[in-house]
Design a protein around this motif. Structure first.
Motif, mmCIF file in Angstrom:
data_model
loop_
_atom_site.group_PDB
_atom_site.id
_atom_site.type_symbol
_atom_site.label_atom_id
_atom_site.label_comp_id
_atom_site.label_asym_id
_atom_site.label_seq_id
_atom_site.Cartn_x
_atom_site.Cartn_y
_atom_site.Cartn_z
ATOM 1 N N GLY A 1 -1.696 -29.589 -22.739
ATOM 2 C CA GLY A 1 -1.457 -31.013 -22.926
ATOM 3 C C GLY A 1 -2.192 -31.562 -24.139
ATOM 4 N N ARG A 2 -1.806 -32.750 -24.550
ATOM 5 C CA ARG A 2 -2.497 -33.424 -25.653
ATOM 6 C C ARG A 2 -3.792 -34.014 -25.138
ATOM 7 N NH1 ARG A 2 1.025 -37.061 -29.742
ATOM 8 N NH2 ARG A 2 1.346 -35.043 -30.753
ATOM 9 N N VAL A 3 -4.870 -33.884 -25.911
ATOM 10 C CA VAL A 3 -6.218 -34.288 -25.498
ATOM 11 C C VAL A 3 -6.695 -35.428 -26.389
ATOM 12 C CG1 VAL A 3 -8.631 -33.552 -25.395
ATOM 13 C CG2 VAL A 3 -6.831 -32.064 -24.513
ATOM 14 N N LEU A 4 -7.290 -36.436 -25.764
ATOM 15 C CA LEU A 4 -7.844 -37.589 -26.476
ATOM 16 C C LEU A 4 -9.359 -37.574 -26.333
ATOM 17 C CD1 LEU A 4 -7.284 -40.344 -27.930
ATOM 18 C CD2 LEU A 4 -7.245 -41.376 -25.650
ATOM 19 N N LEU A 5 -10.056 -37.494 -27.457
ATOM 20 C CA LEU A 5 -11.516 -37.560 -27.481
ATOM 21 C C LEU A 5 -11.934 -38.860 -28.140
ATOM 22 C CD1 LEU A 5 -14.369 -36.279 -27.135
ATOM 23 C CD2 LEU A 5 -14.065 -35.326 -29.439
ATOM 24 N N GLY A 6 -12.770 -39.661 -27.459
ATOM 25 C CA GLY A 6 -13.259 -40.911 -28.008
ATOM 26 C C GLY A 6 -14.677 -40.770 -28.525
ATOM 27 N N LEU A 7 -14.933 -41.368 -29.663
ATOM 28 C CA LEU A 7 -16.280 -41.439 -30.238
ATOM 29 C C LEU A 7 -16.640 -42.906 -30.390
ATOM 30 C CD1 LEU A 7 -15.947 -38.863 -33.183
ATOM 31 C CD2 LEU A 7 -16.617 -38.394 -30.813
ATOM 32 N N THR A 8 -17.801 -43.278 -29.882
ATOM 33 C CA THR A 8 -18.251 -44.645 -30.052
ATOM 34 C C THR A 8 -19.706 -44.639 -30.498
ATOM 35 O OG1 THR A 8 -18.235 -46.851 -29.030
ATOM 36 C CG2 THR A 8 -18.971 -44.998 -27.647
ATOM 37 N N GLY A 9 -20.237 -45.801 -30.767
ATOM 38 C CA GLY A 9 -21.596 -45.926 -31.271
ATOM 39 C C GLY A 9 -21.692 -47.154 -32.148
ATOM 40 N N ALA A 10 -22.902 -47.551 -32.448
ATOM 41 C CA ALA A 10 -23.135 -48.755 -33.244
ATOM 42 C C ALA A 10 -22.637 -48.564 -34.677
ATOM 43 C CB ALA A 10 -24.623 -49.104 -33.230
ATOM 44 N N PRO A 11 -22.353 -49.664 -35.387
ATOM 45 C CA PRO A 11 -21.906 -49.546 -36.779
ATOM 46 C C PRO A 11 -22.881 -48.724 -37.618
ATOM 47 C CG PRO A 11 -21.656 -51.804 -36.008
ATOM 48 C CD PRO A 11 -22.397 -51.073 -34.933
ATOM 49 N N GLY A 12 -22.332 -47.825 -38.419
ATOM 50 C CA GLY A 12 -23.158 -47.002 -39.298
ATOM 51 C C GLY A 12 -23.738 -45.761 -38.652
ATOM 52 N N ALA A 13 -23.382 -45.481 -37.404
ATOM 53 C CA ALA A 13 -23.956 -44.323 -36.715
ATOM 54 C C ALA A 13 -23.380 -43.002 -37.206
ATOM 55 C CB ALA A 13 -23.747 -44.450 -35.203
ATOM 56 N N GLY A 14 -22.174 -43.023 -37.753
ATOM 57 C CA GLY A 14 -21.548 -41.797 -38.223
ATOM 58 C C GLY A 14 -20.313 -41.396 -37.444
ATOM 59 N N LYS A 15 -19.668 -42.350 -36.782
ATOM 60 C CA LYS A 15 -18.517 -42.034 -35.936
ATOM 61 C C LYS A 15 -17.368 -41.424 -36.728
ATOM 62 C CE LYS A 15 -18.123 -46.302 -34.514
ATOM 63 N NZ LYS A 15 -19.285 -46.858 -35.262
ATOM 64 N N SER A 16 -16.971 -42.079 -37.815
ATOM 65 C CA SER A 16 -15.828 -41.562 -38.560
ATOM 66 C C SER A 16 -16.177 -40.264 -39.268
ATOM 67 C CB SER A 16 -15.304 -42.605 -39.550
ATOM 68 O OG SER A 16 -16.272 -42.939 -40.497
ATOM 69 N N THR B 1 0.474 -31.813 -32.702
ATOM 70 C CA THR B 1 -0.957 -32.130 -32.626
ATOM 71 C C THR B 1 -1.445 -32.045 -31.183
ATOM 72 O OG1 THR B 1 -0.883 -33.536 -34.584
ATOM 73 C CG2 THR B 1 -2.693 -33.913 -33.047
ATOM 74 N N ARG B 2 -2.517 -31.278 -30.969
ATOM 75 C CA ARG B 2 -3.066 -31.101 -29.633
ATOM 76 C C ARG B 2 -4.227 -32.055 -29.351
ATOM 77 N NH1 ARG B 2 -3.792 -26.633 -26.987
ATOM 78 N NH2 ARG B 2 -4.422 -28.126 -25.387
ATOM 79 N N LEU B 3 -5.053 -32.293 -30.380
ATOM 80 C CA LEU B 3 -6.253 -33.116 -30.217
ATOM 81 C C LEU B 3 -6.127 -34.381 -31.038
ATOM 82 C CD1 LEU B 3 -9.335 -33.473 -29.376
ATOM 83 C CD2 LEU B 3 -9.847 -32.453 -31.605
ATOM 84 N N ILE B 4 -6.428 -35.516 -30.427
ATOM 85 C CA ILE B 4 -6.538 -36.777 -31.153
ATOM 86 C C ILE B 4 -7.978 -37.254 -31.007
ATOM 87 C CG2 ILE B 4 -5.784 -39.168 -31.324
ATOM 88 C CD1 ILE B 4 -3.137 -38.162 -29.996
ATOM 89 N N VAL B 5 -8.646 -37.392 -32.138
ATOM 90 C CA VAL B 5 -10.003 -37.937 -32.150
ATOM 91 C C VAL B 5 -9.904 -39.393 -32.572
ATOM 92 C CG1 VAL B 5 -12.346 -37.730 -33.044
ATOM 93 C CG2 VAL B 5 -10.935 -35.671 -32.777
ATOM 94 N N THR B 6 -10.322 -40.284 -31.694
ATOM 95 C CA THR B 6 -10.318 -41.706 -32.007
ATOM 96 C C THR B 6 -11.735 -42.231 -31.956
ATOM 97 O OG1 THR B 6 -9.337 -43.859 -31.462
ATOM 98 C CG2 THR B 6 -9.892 -42.423 -29.601
ATOM 99 N N GLU B 7 -12.042 -43.170 -32.833
ATOM 100 C CA GLU B 7 -13.411 -43.694 -32.865
ATOM 101 C C GLU B 7 -13.397 -45.192 -33.114
ATOM 102 O OE1 GLU B 7 -14.754 -44.877 -35.837
ATOM 103 O OE2 GLU B 7 -13.296 -44.097 -37.278
#
Length: 223
Positions: free
Chosen positions: A19-34, A126-132
């Motif tokens: 299946g398609r997998v969704l990984l979320g990245l969060t954190g304060a501005p400037g932390a390095g998410k993107s 596409t198998r993995l979607i990285v969203t931040e």
């Protein structure tokens, strides 16, 4: 550690059994998410082939400057109510079910200070979607309704002083002089960061300072 993080993402893909997998990245501005998001996408593509992973930045759903001026929120850009959050949530859900055609994804251009349509594409294979984004761990809707969709929600953490140096560079690269850049960071970015930091314990993993390179491969300071 960055390569170990790619290994961990590949383990999420194996557990999904196709299946398609969704990984979320969060954190304060400037932390390095993107920066981390792009690293993970490149790492998965290197292992599984081009287009195996795709990138969905929440920053692509900034309201335009015209809308922010209409709403009298231009000086609060980056706060939760300055995004098309429902549009972002709708695209997240589309990406999990629309696998028979390319889906185009917007991004934010820090030179133009505007969202840009269709800068990225999620391919059918596409198998993995990285969203931040800053607010992925927030319970307020529509963000709260997305949390069950994430295979993992990682909190990218960086020292406040490091984050604010990055943010200052970002604002100056965007055209502000040092005084104006510092005022923006202290008034806007800092307040948004304090909100996001309160969401840390809602995440499934903490990615600590030092695990993320200071710059993404294209060399520009990002979120």
């Amino acid at each position: 550690m960055p390569e170990a993080l790619v290994d961990d993402v590949l383990a999420l893909l194996r557990a999904a059994e196709g299946g398609r997998v969704l990984l979320g990245l969060t954190g304060a501005p400037g932390a390095g998410k993107s920066t981390l998001a792009r690293h993970l996408v490149a790492g998965v593509d290197a292992r599984l082939g081009e287009g195996a992973a795709g990138y969905l930045p929440m920053d692509g759903f900034h309201l335009s400057n015209a809308q922010l001026e209409r709403l009298d929120r231009l000086d609060r850009k980056g706060a939760p109510d300055t995004f098309d959050a429902h549009g972002y949530a709708a695209l997240v859900r589309r990406l999990l079910v629309e696998t028979d055609h390319p889906v185009y994804v917007p991004d934010y251009d820090r030179r133009l200070h505007e969202p840009i349509a269709a800068r990225h594409v999620i391919a059918p294979h596409t198998r993995l979607i990285v969203t931040e984004g800053n607010y992925l761990a927030w319970d307020a809707e529509p963000w709260g309704g997305l949390r069950p969709l994430f295979a993992g929600l990682w909190y990218v953490e960086a020292d406040d002083a490091l984050r604010e140096r990055r943010l200052l560079r970002r604002q100056m690269a965007g055209g502000k002089d040092e005084e104006a850049a510092r005022e923006w960071v202290e008034r806007s970015d800092r307040a948004n960061g304090e909100l996001v930091k309160r969401l840390r314990d809602r995440c499934t993993r903490i990615v600590p300072t030092g695990a993320v390179p200071d710059r993404h491969p294209r060399g520009a300071d990002r979120a």
